[in-house]
Design an enzyme around this catalytic site. Sequence first.
Site, short mmCIF file in Angstrom:
data_model
loop_
_atom_site.label_atom_id
_atom_site.label_comp_id
_atom_site.label_asym_id
_atom_site.label_seq_id
_atom_site.Cartn_x
_atom_site.Cartn_y
_atom_site.Cartn_z
CE1 TYR A 138 100.36 111.18 90.79
CE2 TYR A 138 99.10 111.35 92.81
CZ TYR A 138 99.61 111.93 91.68
OH TYR A 138 99.39 113.27 91.43
CE LYS A 165 97.65 111.60 88.23
NZ LYS A 165 96.92 112.45 89.22
#
Length: 300
Positions: free
Chosen positions: A141, A169
């Site tokens: 992330y 992400k």
Amino acid sequence: MNDARTTTPFGRALCAMVTPFTEAGALDVEGARRLAERLVAGGCEGLVLSGTTGESPTTTDAEKATLVRAVREAVGTRATVVAGVGTADTRHTVELALAAEKAGADGLLVVAPYYSRPPQDAVEAHFREIADATDLPLMLYDIPGRTGTRIEPETMIRLAGHPRIVAVKDCSYDLPGTQKVLARTELAYYAGCDEQVLALYAIGAAGYVSTVANVTPRHFRSLIDAFEAGDTAGAAHLQRQVLPLIEAMMSSGLPGTVTAKALLDRLDLPAGPPRPPLRPAGRETADGLLATYEHLLSAY
């Protein structure tokens, strides 16, 4: 290399699900089950729990595990369950990863370690230690605006060699860097910023992890379905059509958690208040969110 979209380890259409609380502030387990059911019925192929939108900084380790179990029971095998386990502490992150695996998660969302601002070799070592701790695949992330630490493209490229580091992400707002990693690795990229869903999908991203999908799951699923069907003009129209709601929820000066919960509450869907230090949106803000949402629906 092959088309990056041939690898979609967690599906294409993922929602960064809010964590429902009761009015007293306790974890609303039944509400989480109901919301997860609605999201999957609306086209979500995966649910990301305990991320930024899921208020991970203010939920306990036990609540995180309980949430994974509840959502796993609700959706069964109809959707993937990705558990957010990232913290600023490598040891704590490993503990959360092991607990998520035991609770039934399909994968792990691991944010860059925040606040201490480690250099890139330490960031890389952090992710490798978590990846070595379980048998679950990892979604890195990258959200430097919140963590203060970027996962640099060259670090991503090195980490892509780990067999369990499979996805990203992407909230970096670095389109050249994203394309560099897509060109040199098999990492499955997921747009983490709703306004970039189509742009990243068009250059080979695997899909998206959307906050706004908490209230409009079908819209984003229709967007990528249209693109896959060759209707690029239709996909572009759908991306532009949802922009006012994205702006209202994500660019209003309030965190997406707050605006998503305010709108879900107005729609009589499970949400409840955010936990302090976050505070509920005011009535005027909630009214505006509902009006923007209803305008979007009226366009269908």
